[in-house]
Every structure is written in C-alpha cells, then in structure tokens.
Design an enzyme around this catalytic site. Sequence first.
Site, PDB file in Angstrom:
ATOM      1  N   LYS A  13     -10.266  35.357  79.747  1.00  0.00           N
ATOM      2  CA  LYS A  13     -10.883  36.662  80.025  1.00  0.00           C
ATOM      3  C   LYS A  13     -12.411  36.591  79.974  1.00  0.00           C
ATOM      4  O   LYS A  13     -13.100  37.046  80.873  1.00  0.00           O
ATOM      5  CB  LYS A  13     -10.404  37.721  78.997  1.00  0.00           C
ATOM      6  CG  LYS A  13      -8.911  37.949  78.997  1.00  0.00           C
ATOM      7  CD  LYS A  13      -8.503  39.005  77.974  1.00  0.00           C
ATOM      8  CE  LYS A  13      -8.842  38.667  76.535  1.00  0.00           C
ATOM      9  NZ  LYS A  13      -8.160  37.473  76.003  1.00  0.00           N
ATOM     10  N   ARG A  88      -6.219  46.787  73.320  1.00  0.00           N
ATOM     11  CA  ARG A  88      -5.299  45.778  72.822  1.00  0.00           C
ATOM     12  C   ARG A  88      -4.062  46.412  72.199  1.00  0.00           C
ATOM     13  O   ARG A  88      -3.184  45.704  71.715  1.00  0.00           O
ATOM     14  CB  ARG A  88      -6.001  44.950  71.751  1.00  0.00           C
ATOM     15  CG  ARG A  88      -6.551  43.626  72.255  1.00  0.00           C
ATOM     16  CD  ARG A  88      -7.307  42.981  71.094  1.00  0.00           C
ATOM     17  NE  ARG A  88      -7.241  41.569  71.124  1.00  0.00           N
ATOM     18  CZ  ARG A  88      -8.230  40.782  71.578  1.00  0.00           C
ATOM     19  NH1 ARG A  88      -9.326  41.279  72.078  1.00  0.00           N
ATOM     20  NH2 ARG A  88      -8.100  39.477  71.540  1.00  0.00           N
ATOM     21  N   ARG A 122     -11.865  25.467  72.301  1.00  0.00           N
ATOM     22  CA  ARG A 122     -12.957  26.323  72.778  1.00  0.00           C
ATOM     23  C   ARG A 122     -14.237  26.104  71.965  1.00  0.00           C
ATOM     24  O   ARG A 122     -14.210  26.033  70.745  1.00  0.00           O
ATOM     25  CB  ARG A 122     -12.533  27.785  72.676  1.00  0.00           C
ATOM     26  CG  ARG A 122     -13.710  28.766  72.912  1.00  0.00           C
ATOM     27  CD  ARG A 122     -13.257  30.152  73.249  1.00  0.00           C
ATOM     28  NE  ARG A 122     -12.357  30.738  72.267  1.00  0.00           N
ATOM     29  CZ  ARG A 122     -11.694  31.877  72.470  1.00  0.00           C
ATOM     30  NH1 ARG A 122     -11.826  32.539  73.609  1.00  0.00           N
ATOM     31  NH2 ARG A 122     -10.889  32.343  71.538  1.00  0.00           N
ATOM     32  N   ARG A 153     -15.750  29.029  67.052  1.00  0.00           N
ATOM     33  CA  ARG A 153     -15.537  30.294  66.355  1.00  0.00           C
ATOM     34  C   ARG A 153     -14.689  30.082  65.105  1.00  0.00           C
ATOM     35  O   ARG A 153     -13.737  29.313  65.127  1.00  0.00           O
ATOM     36  CB  ARG A 153     -14.834  31.294  67.281  1.00  0.00           C
ATOM     37  CG  ARG A 153     -15.797  32.059  68.158  1.00  0.00           C
ATOM     38  CD  ARG A 153     -15.108  32.839  69.244  1.00  0.00           C
ATOM     39  NE  ARG A 153     -13.914  33.566  68.816  1.00  0.00           N
ATOM     40  CZ  ARG A 153     -13.165  34.295  69.626  1.00  0.00           C
ATOM     41  NH1 ARG A 153     -13.497  34.401  70.919  1.00  0.00           N
ATOM     42  NH2 ARG A 153     -12.110  34.918  69.186  1.00  0.00           N
TER      43      ARG A 153
HETATM   44  P1  ADP Z   1     -10.422  34.564  76.271  1.00  0.00           P
HETATM   45  O1  ADP Z   1     -11.699  35.348  76.399  1.00  0.00           O
HETATM   46  O2  ADP Z   1      -9.320  35.130  77.125  1.00  0.00           O
HETATM   47  O3  ADP Z   1      -9.982  34.386  74.859  1.00  0.00           O
HETATM   48  P2  ADP Z   1     -12.000  32.250  77.184  1.00  0.00           P
HETATM   49  O4  ADP Z   1     -12.577  32.710  78.473  1.00  0.00           O
HETATM   50  O5  ADP Z   1     -12.918  32.164  76.034  1.00  0.00           O
HETATM   51  O6  ADP Z   1     -10.674  33.104  76.844  1.00  0.00           O
HETATM   52  O7  ADP Z   1     -11.327  30.825  77.430  1.00  0.00           O
HETATM   53  C1  ADP Z   1     -10.624  30.134  76.400  1.00  0.00           C
HETATM   54  C2  ADP Z   1     -10.819  28.619  76.550  1.00  0.00           C
HETATM   55  O8  ADP Z   1     -10.181  28.159  77.750  1.00  0.00           O
HETATM   56  C3  ADP Z   1     -12.282  28.167  76.667  1.00  0.00           C
HETATM   57  O9  ADP Z   1     -12.389  26.907  76.050  1.00  0.00           O
HETATM   58  C4  ADP Z   1     -12.503  28.070  78.174  1.00  0.00           C
HETATM   59  O10 ADP Z   1     -13.513  27.116  78.488  1.00  0.00           O
HETATM   60  C5  ADP Z   1     -11.123  27.595  78.652  1.00  0.00           C
HETATM   61  N1  ADP Z   1     -10.782  28.100  79.994  1.00  0.00           N
HETATM   62  C6  ADP Z   1     -11.049  29.325  80.519  1.00  0.00           C
HETATM   63  N2  ADP Z   1     -10.538  29.448  81.770  1.00  0.00           N
HETATM   64  C7  ADP Z   1      -9.932  28.250  82.042  1.00  0.00           C
HETATM   65  C8  ADP Z   1      -9.208  27.743  83.188  1.00  0.00           C
HETATM   66  N3  ADP Z   1      -9.019  28.495  84.282  1.00  0.00           N
HETATM   67  N4  ADP Z   1      -8.709  26.485  83.089  1.00  0.00           N
HETATM   68  C9  ADP Z   1      -8.887  25.734  81.972  1.00  0.00           C
HETATM   69  N5  ADP Z   1      -9.562  26.151  80.874  1.00  0.00           N
HETATM   70  C10 ADP Z   1     -10.073  27.402  80.898  1.00  0.00           C
HETATM   71  P1  ADP Z   2      -9.753  36.308  72.024  1.00  0.00           P
HETATM   72  O1  ADP Z   2      -9.893  36.771  73.416  1.00  0.00           O
HETATM   73  O2  ADP Z   2      -9.936  34.851  71.851  1.00  0.00           O
HETATM   74  O3  ADP Z   2      -8.522  36.811  71.341  1.00  0.00           O
HETATM   75  P2  ADP Z   2     -11.827  38.219  71.167  1.00  0.00           P
HETATM   76  O4  ADP Z   2     -13.206  37.711  71.091  1.00  0.00           O
HETATM   77  O5  ADP Z   2     -11.475  39.134  72.288  1.00  0.00           O
HETATM   78  O6  ADP Z   2     -10.892  36.941  71.113  1.00  0.00           O
HETATM   79  O7  ADP Z   2     -11.436  38.957  69.815  1.00  0.00           O
HETATM   80  C1  ADP Z   2     -11.612  38.337  68.555  1.00  0.00           C
HETATM   81  C2  ADP Z   2     -10.969  39.176  67.464  1.00  0.00           C
HETATM   82  O8  ADP Z   2     -11.655  40.454  67.392  1.00  0.00           O
HETATM   83  C3  ADP Z   2      -9.510  39.535  67.691  1.00  0.00           C
HETATM   84  O9  ADP Z   2      -8.622  38.522  67.218  1.00  0.00           O
HETATM   85  C4  ADP Z   2      -9.386  40.832  66.885  1.00  0.00           C
HETATM   86  O10 ADP Z   2      -9.278  40.560  65.493  1.00  0.00           O
HETATM   87  C5  ADP Z   2     -10.730  41.494  67.112  1.00  0.00           C
HETATM   88  N1  ADP Z   2     -10.674  42.402  68.277  1.00  0.00           N
HETATM   89  C6  ADP Z   2     -11.259  42.236  69.491  1.00  0.00           C
HETATM   90  N2  ADP Z   2     -10.971  43.248  70.315  1.00  0.00           N
HETATM   91  C7  ADP Z   2     -10.177  44.109  69.611  1.00  0.00           C
HETATM   92  C8  ADP Z   2      -9.517  45.336  69.902  1.00  0.00           C
HETATM   93  N3  ADP Z   2      -9.607  45.912  71.116  1.00  0.00           N
HETATM   94  N4  ADP Z   2      -8.789  45.909  68.917  1.00  0.00           N
HETATM   95  C9  ADP Z   2      -8.691  45.368  67.697  1.00  0.00           C
HETATM   96  N5  ADP Z   2      -9.255  44.199  67.351  1.00  0.00           N
HETATM   97  C10 ADP Z   2      -9.997  43.574  68.297  1.00  0.00           C
END
Ligand code: ADP
Ligand code: ADP
Length: 206
Positions: A13, A88, A122, A153
Amino acid sequence: MNVILLGAPGAGKGTQAVRLAEKYNIPHISTGDIFRSNIKGQTPIGIVAKSYIDKGQLVPDEVTIQIVKERLEKEDCKNGYLLDGFPRTVSQAEALDTFSKVEAVVNVDVPLGKLLKRITGRRVCGKCGESYHVDYLNGKTDCAKCGAELIQRADDNEVTVASRLEVYEKQTAPLIEYYAQKGVLLTVDGDGDIEKVFNSICEKLG
Ligand code: ADP
Ligand code: ADP
Ligand code: ZN
C-alpha cells in the site's frame, strides 16, 4: 478523487500510495505514518498509539477516527485524497462515510504466504518514508530518493507480524465485502512487480 488503499500489512500500500499521490496530485495520508511521527515526537497520541502498535494491535477507533477526520478537513484534501491504512475496521469505515464520500477502494491482493517475507525484509527511509526490501537493496543502507538512513520498523518483527496478520483477517478483511456492496471496490493483483501493480491500479482508477 477520494481513494482508499486496502490490503494486508506488507501488501504494498505504502509503496503504491507514494507513486499514486504523485501521479494524481492528491495527498497521501497514512495513519501508520501519522502514528509514527507522534511516537517520535512523544505526543499524547504517540504514547497511546505506541502501546498498541508494539503489540501488533490496532490503535482504538476513537483515536484513529478523530485524527483522520481532522486531517481530511485540511485544505489540501479539497480535490481528493489517498488513504493508506485507514479504514481498518468496519466502525472506522462507517465513521468515514459520515464525513466524506469514498469514490474508489483499491484492494491490493497479495497471497498471505508472501506477506511475512515482505514485512520482515522491509526497510524504510527515516526521513521521506519510502519503503524498500532488503532483497533489492544490494547492501545499500541509505534512501535512493533523499539519501537519509534506512531503518527497520520496530513492529516489523516476526512476533508482531503474526498478530498484525491475524488482526487483518479478523478486523480489516471484512471491509472488502463492505465496499463491494457499496459498488466502489476495485481489486488489483498485488503479486507482480511494483511497476506492474502500479499500472493495474492506474488502469482501474481510469
Ligand atoms: P504496506 O504499506 O502495505 O504495509 P509496503 O508498501 O511498505 O506495504 O511494502 C512492504 C514491503 O514489500 C516493502 O519491503 C516493499 O519494498 C515490498 N514491496 C512492495 N510492493 C512490492 C511488490 N509489488 N513486489 C515485491 N515487493 C514489494
Ligand atoms: P502496515 O501497512 O505495515 O500494517 P501501517 O504503517 O499502516 O503498517 O500501520 C502500523 C500500525 O499502526 C498498525 O499495525 C496499527 O497498530 C496502527 N494503525 C495504522 N492505521 C490504523 C488504523 N486505521 N486503525 C488502527 N490502528 C492503525
Ligand atoms: Zn528518503
């Protein structure tokens, strides 16, 4: 255009949001980023948020909804926004419907088995927030965009991830059906390379 990016932790995302925000010229609003900057600044919201994030649980709805409501009232959201990581829970989605009109929900679909490796590998830029993966960094430790140091992270460890994936299945996945029923759901295969996923999202958004 008011757009939501939906998907499991690690689905890509954030990676896609940065690119989409640039292309469509709308602000990228990540609740995770907002919480992390509050944690860094040791604000009251940050102190509450940290206790949940460290355990892989969701920050309570009341706190999260209020933050997003105030953010969407800002001037830069007048022509649209891209929400990453919100809503979420169904309660968050219902609240959002009372103060904004969601036009498109992009569900970035990645098989569960691939998420763990994406998340534990990541690395993120401590300054601009860009996401990278160790498999593609070739040992580099700084951001290709801004030069700042890359960090892992605190919640990207195997124990917390297990809890986050469970929370996703129970509390967030029901939103797929919620938005499908409203007729705004667009599903994209998130299991291709970054560029390919980006192109499919743009195609669907039109
Ligand atoms: P999210 O915000 O949904 O948690 P991220 O955008 O931070 O996810 O991506 C999670 C991990 O996967 C990062 O290490 C990123 O570089 C990798 N990643 C993101 N998109 C892709 C893809 N299309 N193919 C392979 N790895 C990806
Ligand atoms: P990822 O996409 O890797 O799950 P985010 O950066 O979106 O991570 O979120 C990190 C953490 O922040 C989540 O695991 C949760 O604890 C909190 N968080 C983020 N967005 C929300 C939300 N909309 N509602 C509740 N908690 C949230
Ligand atoms: Zn950077």
